[in-house]
Design a protein around this motif. Sequence first.
Motif, PDB file in Angstrom:
ATOM      1  N   ALA A  11       0.822  -1.209   0.000  1.00 53.30           N
ATOM      2  CA  ALA A  11       0.000   0.000   0.000  1.00 53.30           C
ATOM      3  C   ALA A  11       0.856   1.260   0.000  1.00 53.30           C
ATOM      4  O   ALA A  11       1.969   1.282   0.528  1.00 53.30           O
ATOM      5  CB  ALA A  11      -0.928   0.006   1.215  1.00 53.30           C
ATOM      6  N   LYS A  57       1.710   4.731   1.430  1.00 50.79           N
ATOM      7  CA  LYS A  57       1.567   5.327   2.759  1.00 50.79           C
ATOM      8  C   LYS A  57       0.701   6.581   2.694  1.00 50.79           C
ATOM      9  O   LYS A  57       0.753   7.351   1.738  1.00 50.79           O
ATOM     10  CB  LYS A  57       2.942   5.666   3.333  1.00 50.79           C
ATOM     11  CG  LYS A  57       3.800   4.439   3.612  1.00 50.79           C
ATOM     12  CD  LYS A  57       5.168   4.810   4.144  1.00 50.79           C
ATOM     13  CE  LYS A  57       6.016   3.571   4.391  1.00 50.79           C
ATOM     14  NZ  LYS A  57       7.386   3.919   4.853  1.00 50.79           N
ATOM     15  N   LYS A  58      -0.106   6.770   3.731  1.00 58.11           N
ATOM     16  CA  LYS A  58      -1.028   7.903   3.764  1.00 58.11           C
ATOM     17  C   LYS A  58      -0.261   9.201   3.970  1.00 58.11           C
ATOM     18  O   LYS A  58       0.443   9.377   4.952  1.00 58.11           O
ATOM     19  CB  LYS A  58      -2.034   7.702   4.908  1.00 58.11           C
ATOM     20  CG  LYS A  58      -3.136   8.749   4.959  1.00 58.11           C
ATOM     21  CD  LYS A  58      -4.136   8.401   6.037  1.00 58.11           C
ATOM     22  CE  LYS A  58      -5.259   9.398   6.098  1.00 58.11           C
ATOM     23  NZ  LYS A  58      -6.240   9.054   7.150  1.00 58.11           N
ATOM     24  N   GLN A 100      -4.528  11.410  -2.410  1.00 59.47           N
ATOM     25  CA  GLN A 100      -4.585  11.392  -0.953  1.00 59.47           C
ATOM     26  C   GLN A 100      -5.505  12.490  -0.420  1.00 59.47           C
ATOM     27  O   GLN A 100      -6.214  12.294   0.569  1.00 59.47           O
ATOM     28  CB  GLN A 100      -3.169  11.546  -0.369  1.00 59.47           C
ATOM     29  CG  GLN A 100      -2.260  10.354  -0.621  1.00 59.47           C
ATOM     30  CD  GLN A 100      -2.813   9.068  -0.054  1.00 59.47           C
ATOM     31  OE1 GLN A 100      -3.451   9.052   0.994  1.00 59.47           O
ATOM     32  NE2 GLN A 100      -2.577   7.956  -0.742  1.00 59.47           N
ATOM     33  N   GLU A 137      -5.932   0.108   0.050  1.00 59.69           N
ATOM     34  CA  GLU A 137      -5.598   1.520   0.211  1.00 59.69           C
ATOM     35  C   GLU A 137      -6.742   2.302   0.854  1.00 59.69           C
ATOM     36  O   GLU A 137      -6.521   3.155   1.717  1.00 59.69           O
ATOM     37  CB  GLU A 137      -5.243   2.121  -1.153  1.00 59.69           C
ATOM     38  CG  GLU A 137      -4.672   3.516  -1.080  1.00 59.69           C
ATOM     39  CD  GLU A 137      -4.097   3.983  -2.404  1.00 59.69           C
ATOM     40  OE1 GLU A 137      -3.526   5.087  -2.424  1.00 59.69           O
ATOM     41  OE2 GLU A 137      -4.226   3.263  -3.407  1.00 59.69           O
ATOM     42  N   VAL A 187      -5.673   1.902   4.766  1.00 54.46           N
ATOM     43  CA  VAL A 187      -4.837   3.088   4.943  1.00 54.46           C
ATOM     44  C   VAL A 187      -5.681   4.319   5.270  1.00 54.46           C
ATOM     45  O   VAL A 187      -5.325   5.118   6.136  1.00 54.46           O
ATOM     46  CB  VAL A 187      -3.993   3.351   3.675  1.00 54.46           C
ATOM     47  CG1 VAL A 187      -3.139   4.609   3.861  1.00 54.46           C
ATOM     48  CG2 VAL A 187      -3.098   2.159   3.378  1.00 54.46           C
ATOM     49  N   ASN A 188      -6.839   4.460   4.594  1.00 52.61           N
ATOM     50  CA  ASN A 188      -7.627   5.682   4.732  1.00 52.61           C
ATOM     51  C   ASN A 188      -8.916   5.533   5.529  1.00 52.61           C
ATOM     52  O   ASN A 188      -9.605   6.519   5.780  1.00 52.61           O
ATOM     53  CB  ASN A 188      -7.944   6.240   3.345  1.00 52.61           C
ATOM     54  CG  ASN A 188      -6.708   6.785   2.654  1.00 52.61           C
ATOM     55  OD1 ASN A 188      -6.280   7.899   2.915  1.00 52.61           O
ATOM     56  ND2 ASN A 188      -6.120   5.988   1.769  1.00 52.61           N
ATOM     57  N   SER A 236      -8.285  -0.927  10.484  1.00 53.54           N
ATOM     58  CA  SER A 236      -7.069  -0.174  10.178  1.00 53.54           C
ATOM     59  C   SER A 236      -5.953  -0.431  11.197  1.00 53.54           C
ATOM     60  O   SER A 236      -4.771  -0.458  10.841  1.00 53.54           O
ATOM     61  CB  SER A 236      -7.381   1.322  10.104  1.00 53.54           C
ATOM     62  OG  SER A 236      -8.225   1.616   9.019  1.00 53.54           O
ATOM     63  N   ALA A 285       0.381  -2.696   6.080  1.00 50.92           N
ATOM     64  CA  ALA A 285       0.586  -1.983   4.813  1.00 50.92           C
ATOM     65  C   ALA A 285       2.017  -2.098   4.298  1.00 50.92           C
ATOM     66  O   ALA A 285       2.354  -1.517   3.270  1.00 50.92           O
ATOM     67  CB  ALA A 285       0.225  -0.511   4.991  1.00 50.92           C
TER      68      ALA A 285
END
Length: 407
Positions: free
Chosen positions: A203, A205-206, A306, A326, A330-331, A388, A393
């Motif tokens: 994934a 990264k945020k 993002q 993702e 991640v989000n 999460s 990730a």
Amino acid sequence: MKKIGEFIYPWGSGHFSRMMTLNDNLTECFKDEYEIHYSSKGEIFQKLLERFPSKQHLIHEILMPTPIDGKMGPSVTLSMLNILFPISKNPPLLKQISSYLKEERKLFNKEKFDLVINDGDMGSNVLAKNRGITSLFVTNQFRPKLWKSRFYFYPSVVFISKQIAKASRIIVADSPPPYTICEYNLNFTKEVKEKVTYVGHFATKKIFKKKLTTYLEKLIQDNEFGYWMRTGNRSTNNVTGEKYEEVFHDNKIKNEKRIVSHARNDSSIDRVLGKDGKKYSILDAVEKKIDWIQIDIGFLTETEKQTVLHFCKYAVINGSHTVMGEILGVNSKPIIGIPVYDEHTNNLRWAEEKNLGIIAQNKNQVIDAISKIRKNYNKFQEKLEDFSKNFMANGAESTAKIVRDVL
């Protein structure tokens, strides 16, 4: 110098993006000199040439067999006919397999790889095993669950899983159970379980920057909207877009703001539809402070994506494994999934069972799903926060370490 052979299956873009993320991590954790050879065909082959202009001698066009495109994703009928007959400039499948394995065999014999990494390509597993070369097979599928209409694919699924099993190690690009999004696409047999490693998602990264710099970012701030993603190869992208358009024309969501990303590097797609029914460029929409209903974007930069994920209320997708990781992991945003393949259906049913999103098979179900998510948003957020926390990730980093240890 160590030599690595990467064989990237050319159907869709997930295999390519995964391998490119892995390569970035190899650079960081592998200090010795090494040389990577890349193999694929079609759009992915062209992407490799564009990404590595100074390494074109290391990029090889191998005509790996793929399904035949239809209007609604891969054509089952044409793909089955192609087993024995030439279809759409594709030789009979049996001839394709023989030819592509012959080309891969030549490459193996010439380069004498120290390690082979396969993302979706099974033939190179067999060639590596026959030569005593360690092979890593990166995947999110093994024996996917098939629905009643696809029972005739079962023999093929069994055959493919046996070829995957010939890899030295099977790298699952997902979190270990019970947080495995692709769980219903795996179904490992007892014989291969000892080869399997769950490394986590590859994934992105945020990264969200508070300062919004592009016109798109300025246009969407302080707005509540859904993020509608078109992904996959051309036919998958097209059919996904057609399903979205059917929903957009329903009066029940005439006031539902949305951003549609087309995953195509074509700026002519970029436009804004105002609530006044007129179309604007993104710059004009910002300067005129247009109250918009839909924004179409050909291709989002990573920072723009993002930003969109940060501000959106939910995301609408087709069930792509890479995208789901993702968005969910991640989000932490709920999803509405409109599947194209059985692979998508399996991923989306898993997410729905975990209350991370809703699967929708038609226009009315999509509209109902939007309403349900809005009414129960806090409940979805609670489940997403828990998911999460347990989401891995760092799949690319973990796989890079495995590569380093093998070599």
